[in-house]
Scaffold this active site. Structure first.
Site, PDB file in Angstrom:
ATOM      1  N   GLY A 227       0.764  -1.236   0.000  1.00 39.18           N
ATOM      2  CA  GLY A 227       0.000   0.000   0.000  1.00 39.18           C
ATOM      3  C   GLY A 227       0.795   1.287   0.000  1.00 39.18           C
ATOM      4  N   ASP A 228       2.123   1.218   0.111  1.00 37.94           N
ATOM      5  CA  ASP A 228       2.900   2.465   0.188  1.00 37.94           C
ATOM      6  C   ASP A 228       4.323   2.249  -0.333  1.00 37.94           C
ATOM      7  OD1 ASP A 228       3.354   5.132   0.694  1.00 37.94           O
ATOM      8  OD2 ASP A 228       3.658   4.900   2.845  1.00 37.94           O
ATOM      9  N   LEU A 229       4.444   1.636  -1.507  1.00 38.14           N
ATOM     10  CA  LEU A 229       5.771   1.414  -2.087  1.00 38.14           C
ATOM     11  C   LEU A 229       6.250   2.707  -2.742  1.00 38.14           C
ATOM     12  CD1 LEU A 229       5.402  -2.186  -3.565  1.00 38.14           C
ATOM     13  CD2 LEU A 229       6.669  -1.491  -1.518  1.00 38.14           C
TER      14      LEU A 229
END
Length: 381
Positions: A227-229
């Site tokens: 969800g937050d690469l």
């Protein structure tokens, strides 16, 4: 950039332990003697880079850690934090470069502690420190963009197929503001943008998202998303790099606090958006990341058709939430507005070019990879 398990972007303050309090915490909870520590940048938690010296219960050969002090609101959801931590441990065991927790003196992976302003309770973890350079600090090239796309697909596939810890049910996060399915929730915070051309584009993104993406969500293949690469959460090793032909290897995946159930196409859209931020050729990024992703998980026609609006939706999420939160916490404005420095320009450019032209550029690049597959570089030079 986690913001809690509901639709509030950030309505609470970060932990604010002093360096002395943090060092005492490491000693008391984990039985390790701190030789030095320094603060690390963060969104709504408090992080310290910690080096330990001789200790009472052994550091397992590791001398450096990240002390992660979770904000008091998220600390009220221990099952969610446990799911995130168990996922990190699972991925590390599967060969991914993920941090793992150093156990507390009583053998736990985390501990609820009081401290800082108001003596609030915070969940505390001590994670292995991962060396490497954030992608934000290198000149990205096609090779590392492809590897990042491939990593995103491998990570989601492993979690979807093999991660079965009992706490995994807590990753069904409903109204979580950072889940890409929830772009329409931005309407609650759009006033933070004022009245200008940027707001008009975000409103356009939201309306198109409602009409073209939401009706198709049920057809997208589900999985668990990191969800937050983003370009600060992926570390690379450049020891194999040369000036003429730099070759990078992903050496670390950070910050699992935005994990939730989502879809494969969400992860690649998020990766594309964040890799665009610092690139000198932002619109060229998508094809390389997508090619890497599709070397592991090829997208369906419907998933591909939503990619432009999903990337645009992530830009809108990041820009609107940052603007809203910066109004609430101006002391953290510089960190909160990192994406906004170039994000608005890229989002405006995407909409000026239009979906058809941007997709054509992405898909032609991906097709070129399919015809001339790159040599694998994961795990070596």
């Amino acid at each position: 950039m986690s913001s809690g398990n509901d639709c509030r972007p950030q309505t609470f303050s970060k932990p604010a332990l002093s360096e002395k309090e943090a060092a005492e915490l490491v000693d008391r909870v984990f039985g390790l003697k701190v030789s030095w520590l320094r603060p690390l940048p963060s969104y709504d938690d408090q992080n310290f880079h910690v080096r330990v010296s001789g200790n009472s219960n052994g550091a397992g050969g590791a001398a450096e850690f990240v002390l992660k002090i979770t904000n008091s609101e998220d600390s009220q959801e221990p099952e969610l934090i446990q799911a995130q931590t168990q996922a990190m441990m699972f991925l590390s065991a599967e060969g991914f470069p993920s941090a793992t927790p150093h156990l507390t003196k009583d053998g736990s992976i985390m501990s609820l502690e009081s401290g800082g302003a108001g003596n609030k309770k915070h969940m505390v973890r001590l994670l292995t420190y991962l060396p490497g350079t954030p992608v934000a600090k290198i000149a990205t090239n096609a090779q590392i963009l492809y590897e990042i796309g491939k990593l995103a697909a491998r990570l989601d596939k492993a979690l979807a197929e093999k991660f079965h810890h009992p706490s995994v049910k807590s990753l069904h996060r409903g109204q979580f503001i950072w889940n890409l399915a929830n772009v329409p929730l931005l309407e609650q915070y759009i006033d933070a943008l004022g009245q200008n051309k940027y707001r008009a584009v975000v409103e356009q993104v939201i309306e198109q998202f409602k009409g073209k993406v939401i009706p198709k969500l049920s057809s997208f293949r589900a999985c668990i998303n990191h969800g937050d690469l983003n370009d600060h959460n992926i570390l690379v090793d450049s020891s194999c790099a040369s000036l003429e032909n730099p070759q990078y290897r992903v050496s670390g995946i950070l910050d699992f606090s935005d994990m939730s159930y989502g879809c494969y196409v969400f992860e690649v859209a998020i990766a594309i958006m964040y890799m665009m931020i610092e690139s000198p050729d932002p619109l060229g990024v998508g094809g390389h990341v997508l090619a890497g992703f599709e070397s592991v998980v090829p997208l369906t026609a419907e998933e591909r058709g939503a990619l432009f609006l999903l990337v645009s939706g992530r830009f809108a999420q990041s820009l609107v939430i940052a603007a809203h939160t910066a109004l609430l916490y101006p002391e953290n404005r510089e960190y909160l507005m990192i994406t906004a420095k170039t994000g608005w320009k890229h989002l405006m450019t995407m909409f000026e070019m239009g979906q058809e032209a941007v997709e054509k550029k992405w898909f032609e690049t991906t097709q070129a990879y399919a015809q001339h597959a790159p040599a694998p570089s994961v795990g070596g030079c």
